[in-house]
Design an enzyme around this catalytic site. Structure first.
Site, PDB file in Angstrom:
ATOM      1  CD  GLU A   1     -17.513   6.870  16.760  1.00 43.66           C
ATOM      2  OE1 GLU A   1     -18.304   7.960  18.001  1.00 43.66           O
ATOM      3  OE2 GLU A   1     -16.710   6.802  17.163  1.00 43.66           O
TER       4      GLU A   1
ATOM      5  CD  GLU B   1     -10.971   4.937  16.144  1.00 49.14           C
ATOM      6  OE1 GLU B   1     -10.553   6.445  16.590  1.00 49.14           O
ATOM      7  OE2 GLU B   1     -11.608   4.382  17.061  1.00 49.14           O
TER       8      GLU B   1
END
Length: 418
Positions: free
Chosen positions: A167, A172
């Site tokens: 990932e 974020e």
């Protein structure tokens, strides 16, 4: 803070359910250095400018949806839909993902009350790529419990699971940190709270919800580099993952979502205003830069990376020399991460990772000693050593040998393609 996230349930692009997780680690904010994002970009291979009529759905040829609730492995509160009231164009060249507070029990949700709806878009069935530049220009939402993300998962997740698939979190943000974004890698042995990454904080108290910002990842063999608005804030290589397996050498797909609540951001409270919107101006992907035609690599005093005497024998020294247009200074950037001249590869002697290891010409063999990446800050890095191509002694005289050395940002470690 340390974050631990259990494995999540997800329906990937209307296909069978696959385990997916969205995770991040707390920010480490190094002093940013100015960067020219553009060094590693090849041809544009994916772009969505989100031009279209207000209220229309995003292009189905590019974006599919994850649909459902269940917490997504992070105790999130939202239910993801494919409705245009949660994801639609605004008619001004943007895609808007909207998190809304809804009546309890809507959408047949089996997790909690599902009082929030939002959207999660992905390219699992429409676009995947190995290496290159992945970039989005976005204006982030705000508020306690709000969690926007732009990230990628390995396309083999259905076969190997998470985190073995890998990932790459490009961006974020959690509402209680309105001025900070995070970039993180997750893989086997470094997932959840042990993810490897860094963070970037806007100067002067600025907030990411106040204006558009550009979030970029440059992904090359053996190195992943993060930028905000062209400023490099983090770079990770296999040397940074504690001897664990590097799982970033196969195709990945992109995801954009706006979560509500969860283990990391916490839940909305009385201060949180709804609806909240993640506004996306564009998403663009460039292919890996394979270099096209060969050219010079210039550095200290405008001189060139040169093969001594135009020699082609294994072990021939690579040096700094006045640019002269010969084949000894004509370098090609190959897709496998190697840099080549005279039919052979730029190589770290003996595969060494030590400061002062000499750089030479050697028969191409695919080893880490022959992998190189040119960062946005113009560092030519050998990811195996996580060290920079360096002019020995900061000496600009002709025939000064080149070596690898811990990256320090000096002029003797800056390189430019020409």
């Amino acid at each position: 803070m340390k974050l631990l996230h259990p494995l999540a349930r997800a329906a990937v692009a209307l296909a069978a359910a696959l385990p997916i997780i969205v995770t991040a680690t707390a920010a480490e904010t190094p002093a940013p250095a100015s960067a020219d994002v553009g060094v590693n970009a090849g041809p544009l291979v994916f772009a969505d400018e989100f031009n279209g009529s207000a209220g229309t759905a995003p292009d189905a040829a590019k974006w599919r949806y994850d649909i459902g609730g269940g917490g997504w492995g992070n105790n999130e509160l939202e239910y993801y839909t494919n409705r245009t009231d949660n994801a639609s164009l605004d008619g001004a060249g943007n895609l808007v993902i909207t998190a809304r507070r809804n009546n309890p029990g809507n959408y047949g949700c089996w997790y909690g009350t599902c009082q929030y709806t939002s959207a999660r878009l992905l390219t699992a069935q429409t676009f995947t790529q190995t290496y290159g530049r992945f970039e989005a220009r976005m204006k982030l939402p705000r508020g306690q419990g709000i969690w926007p993300a732009f990230w990628m998962l390995g396309n083999d997740i259905g076969g190997v699971g998470w985190p073995q698939s890998g990932e790459i979190d490009i961006m974020e943000n959690v509402g209680f940190e309105p001025s900070t974004v995070h970039g993180t890698l997750h893989g086997p042995g470094y997932s959840g709270g042990a993810g490897v990454g860094g963070g970037y904080t806007l100067p002067g108290g600025q907030k990411f919800a106040d204006a558009f910002h550009t979030f970029t990842v440059d992904w090359a063999p053996g190195a992943i580099t993060w930028y905000v608005d062209g400023i490099q804030f983090s770079r990770k290589t296999p040397a940074d993952i504690g001897g664990n397996r590097w799982v970033f050498d196969h195709p990945f797909f992109m995801i954009m979502n706006l979560a509500v609540g969860g283990n990391w951001p916490g839940n909305p409270d009385g201060s949180t205003v709804f609806p909240q919107q993640l506004v996306i101006d564009y998403v663009r992907v460039n292919a890996p830069d394979t270099g096209g035609s060969a050219g010079r690599i210039t550095g200290l005093a405008g001189k060139c990376v040169d093969v001594q005497g135009s020699g082609t024998a294994d072990g021939t020294r690579v040096q700094l020399y006045t640019c002269n247009g010969t084949g000894a200074q004509n370098w090609t950037w190959a897709a496998d991460g190697s840099v080549r001249a005279l039919g052979k590869c730029l190589d770290v002697s003996g595969g060494s990772t030590a400061d002062g290891a000499r750089v030479q010409l050697w028969t191409c063999n695919g080893t880490g000693a022959q992998k190189w990446t040119l960062s946005g800050a113009n560092d030519l890095v050998n990811p195996q050593a996580n060290k920079c191509l360096d002019v020995t002694g900061n000496n600009s005289a002709d025939a000064t040998p080149l070596q690898i050395w811990t990256c320090g940002g000096g002029a003797n470690q800056k390189w430019y393609r020409s």
